[in-house]
Design a protein around this motif. Sequence first.
Motif, PDB file in Angstrom:
ATOM      1  N   UNK A  95     101.432 -93.395 -14.438  1.00 42.58           N
ATOM      2  CA  UNK A  95     101.619 -94.847 -14.376  1.00 42.58           C
ATOM      3  C   UNK A  95     101.525 -95.331 -12.927  1.00 42.58           C
ATOM      4  N   UNK A  96     102.113 -94.549 -12.024  1.00 47.18           N
ATOM      5  CA  UNK A  96     102.049 -94.892 -10.612  1.00 47.18           C
ATOM      6  C   UNK A  96     100.602 -94.895 -10.116  1.00 47.18           C
ATOM      7  N   UNK A  97      99.852 -93.883 -10.540  1.00 50.33           N
ATOM      8  CA  UNK A  97      98.441 -93.803 -10.154  1.00 50.33           C
ATOM      9  C   UNK A  97      97.670 -95.000 -10.703  1.00 50.33           C
ATOM     10  N   UNK A  98      97.913 -95.348 -11.968  1.00 46.28           N
ATOM     11  CA  UNK A  98      97.223 -96.480 -12.590  1.00 46.28           C
ATOM     12  C   UNK A  98      97.513 -97.767 -11.822  1.00 46.28           C
ATOM     13  N   UNK A  99      98.771 -97.926 -11.423  1.00 44.68           N
ATOM     14  CA  UNK A  99      99.187 -99.153 -10.751  1.00 44.68           C
ATOM     15  C   UNK A  99      98.562 -99.282  -9.366  1.00 44.68           C
ATOM     16  N   UNK A 100      98.580 -98.185  -8.616  1.00 47.39           N
ATOM     17  CA  UNK A 100      98.237 -98.251  -7.191  1.00 47.39           C
ATOM     18  C   UNK A 100      96.743 -98.101  -6.906  1.00 47.39           C
ATOM     19  N   UNK A 101      96.044 -97.309  -7.723  1.00 47.56           N
ATOM     20  CA  UNK A 101      94.746 -96.790  -7.286  1.00 47.56           C
ATOM     21  C   UNK A 101      93.578 -97.724  -7.554  1.00 47.56           C
ATOM     22  N   UNK A 102      92.625 -97.739  -6.626  1.00 50.18           N
ATOM     23  CA  UNK A 102      91.296 -98.273  -6.927  1.00 50.18           C
ATOM     24  C   UNK A 102      90.519 -97.224  -7.706  1.00 50.18           C
ATOM     25  N   UNK A 103      90.682 -95.965  -7.273  1.00 50.83           N
ATOM     26  CA  UNK A 103      90.055 -94.849  -7.984  1.00 50.83           C
ATOM     27  C   UNK A 103      91.053 -93.710  -8.094  1.00 50.83           C
ATOM     28  N   UNK A 104      90.952 -92.980  -9.202  1.00 52.68           N
ATOM     29  CA  UNK A 104      91.845 -91.839  -9.449  1.00 52.68           C
ATOM     30  C   UNK A 104      91.008 -90.573  -9.535  1.00 52.68           C
ATOM     31  N   UNK A 105      91.533 -89.503  -8.942  1.00 52.11           N
ATOM     32  CA  UNK A 105      90.935 -88.181  -9.167  1.00 52.11           C
ATOM     33  C   UNK A 105      91.984 -87.335  -9.840  1.00 52.11           C
ATOM     34  N   UNK A 106      91.624 -86.748 -10.968  1.00 51.03           N
ATOM     35  CA  UNK A 106      92.577 -85.921 -11.696  1.00 51.03           C
ATOM     36  C   UNK A 106      92.378 -84.469 -11.282  1.00 51.03           C
ATOM     37  N   UNK A 107      93.455 -83.888 -10.769  1.00 52.15           N
ATOM     38  CA  UNK A 107      93.420 -82.499 -10.307  1.00 52.15           C
ATOM     39  C   UNK A 107      94.122 -81.646 -11.354  1.00 52.15           C
ATOM     40  N   UNK A 108      93.454 -80.607 -11.817  1.00 51.86           N
ATOM     41  CA  UNK A 108      94.042 -79.756 -12.862  1.00 51.86           C
ATOM     42  C   UNK A 108      94.461 -78.411 -12.322  1.00 51.86           C
ATOM     43  N   UNK A 109      94.981 -77.583 -13.208  1.00 53.18           N
ATOM     44  CA  UNK A 109      95.355 -76.226 -12.858  1.00 53.18           C
ATOM     45  C   UNK A 109      94.128 -75.537 -12.261  1.00 53.18           C
ATOM     46  N   UNK A 110      94.369 -74.668 -11.309  1.00 56.01           N
ATOM     47  CA  UNK A 110      93.231 -73.995 -10.688  1.00 56.01           C
ATOM     48  C   UNK A 110      92.618 -74.818  -9.566  1.00 56.01           C
ATOM     49  N   UNK A 111      93.230 -75.999  -9.261  1.00 54.02           N
ATOM     50  CA  UNK A 111      92.798 -76.777  -8.111  1.00 54.02           C
ATOM     51  C   UNK A 111      91.402 -77.346  -8.212  1.00 54.02           C
ATOM     52  N   UNK A 112      90.991 -77.744  -9.410  1.00 53.38           N
ATOM     53  CA  UNK A 112      89.681 -78.384  -9.586  1.00 53.38           C
ATOM     54  C   UNK A 112      89.859 -79.834  -9.985  1.00 53.38           C
ATOM     55  N   UNK A 113      88.910 -80.671  -9.578  1.00 59.43           N
ATOM     56  CA  UNK A 113      88.928 -82.071 -10.008  1.00 59.43           C
ATOM     57  C   UNK A 113      88.298 -82.162 -11.398  1.00 59.43           C
ATOM     58  N   UNK A 114      89.071 -82.663 -12.357  1.00 58.95           N
ATOM     59  CA  UNK A 114      88.629 -82.693 -13.752  1.00 58.95           C
ATOM     60  C   UNK A 114      87.925 -84.002 -14.101  1.00 58.95           C
ATOM     61  N   UNK A 115      88.340 -85.084 -13.458  1.00 53.69           N
ATOM     62  CA  UNK A 115      87.688 -86.374 -13.705  1.00 53.69           C
ATOM     63  C   UNK A 115      87.975 -87.283 -12.522  1.00 53.69           C
ATOM     64  N   UNK A 116      87.004 -88.128 -12.212  1.00 56.60           N
ATOM     65  CA  UNK A 116      87.182 -89.118 -11.161  1.00 56.60           C
ATOM     66  C   UNK A 116      86.683 -90.447 -11.682  1.00 56.60           C
ATOM     67  N   UNK A 117      87.425 -91.506 -11.427  1.00 57.76           N
ATOM     68  CA  UNK A 117      86.965 -92.809 -11.899  1.00 57.76           C
ATOM     69  C   UNK A 117      87.999 -93.875 -11.643  1.00 57.76           C
ATOM     70  N   UNK A 118      87.689 -95.077 -12.106  1.00 52.68           N
ATOM     71  CA  UNK A 118      88.656 -96.160 -11.991  1.00 52.68           C
ATOM     72  C   UNK A 118      89.789 -95.907 -12.975  1.00 52.68           C
TER      73      UNK A 118
END
Length: 352
Positions: free
Chosen positions: A197-220
């Motif tokens: 929720x904090x990310x949704x509120x603050x971000x212009x763009x979000x990058x989702x970081x998953x287990x194993x330290x990889x970016x799983x999705x990036x977007x608004x």
Amino acid sequence: MKGLHMVGVRHAYGATQVLNNISLTVAAGELVCLLGPSGCGKTTLLRIAGGMETLQEGTVTIDEEVVAEARSQLPPEDRRIGYMFQDFALFPHLTILGNVTFGLFRQRKAAATKRAMEMLDQVGMAQHAEKHPHMLSGGEQQRVALARALAPEPRLVLLDEPFSGLDTNMRARIREETLSVLKQNNVATLMVTHDPEEAMFMADRIKVLGEGGRILQAGRPEDIYYRPADEYVARLFGHMNVIDGIVSEGNLNSSFGAIQVDDAEDGRPVRLLIRPEGVTLSDGDDRKGGTPVDVLSSHLLGDRSVVRLQLSEGVNSGAELQARIPGKFDMTAKGQIWAHVDPRHVFQYPQD
Ligand SMILES: Nc1ncnc2c1ncn2[C@@H]1O[C@H](COP(=O)(O)OP(=O)(O)O)[C@@H](O)[C@H]1O
Ligand SMILES: [Mg+2]
């Protein structure tokens, strides 16, 4: 381009790989949020950007200046970065003004005081300049920390779960104020949090970081919420209802009727995930094409209720669902309850 560029960053503690080929860009005036569960490497990435952690592989560039690559790394104090970290509290022995002028040691005293007072004014704390940190509330201390971070006109601001110590009401207020001050100052900001929720509120763009330290999705924020790339990202926002089935003639047959499945061959197992807020209810004669359900329980959370349901007809008969509906759900004297799904909250993934 102005702002932060991190390219191909990898990091390991001993044999444990925590960041695996992370690349990201934060433009001036933009707020990018890295969202992921505790322990996935968020703080490590910020520490690498800030120079508190030695870069092992990749490059870090700020305003077109390479500040870290494998062979040479600028120390944190030469990177012109502002910080607001959980464990980076105000200096208790300095006044509020002393805290904000601390990072302005390169300026003459009068200029530093003027700039610090300007920033304290921006965050609404100028009248507290002579106090000490312990005399302020948590939210007020947070505002001072923001003024301190921005006073030296940093090229980049790093925020590490900056609001996690505040109670709900204060958190909502401080994050709104923080966002507005960051935008006024047109600074590039990289924030990390585990709170979607904090990310949704603050971000212009979000990058989702998953287990194993990889970016799983990036977007608004709306891409992450309405078009989650996989089941993991979809589940970040909390409970999901699951309906599994086999594709037949381009559809998945469910108690809600035939649900169209995009580009999937017949006979393939698919999984539908339905957000609780995508399940709506009607009652009595108002069937509107819904499927009958038994209500198992209902809990008021405040502005909404969580209702547990059991499907009582069709191929998913017996399956339990959760609905999240606005207001208080009155369980008595409604007669038959019907459940409906809003297709915007239904996501399709292959079954593992
Ligand atoms: N200095 C360190 N030495 C060894 N392991 C560490 C160190 N710092 C963090 N870790 C481990 O690396 C992983 C990522 O940590 P961190 O970057 O703090 O994650 P996050 O901020 O996402 O919770 C965790 O498993 C943590 O225990
Ligand atoms: Mg952390």
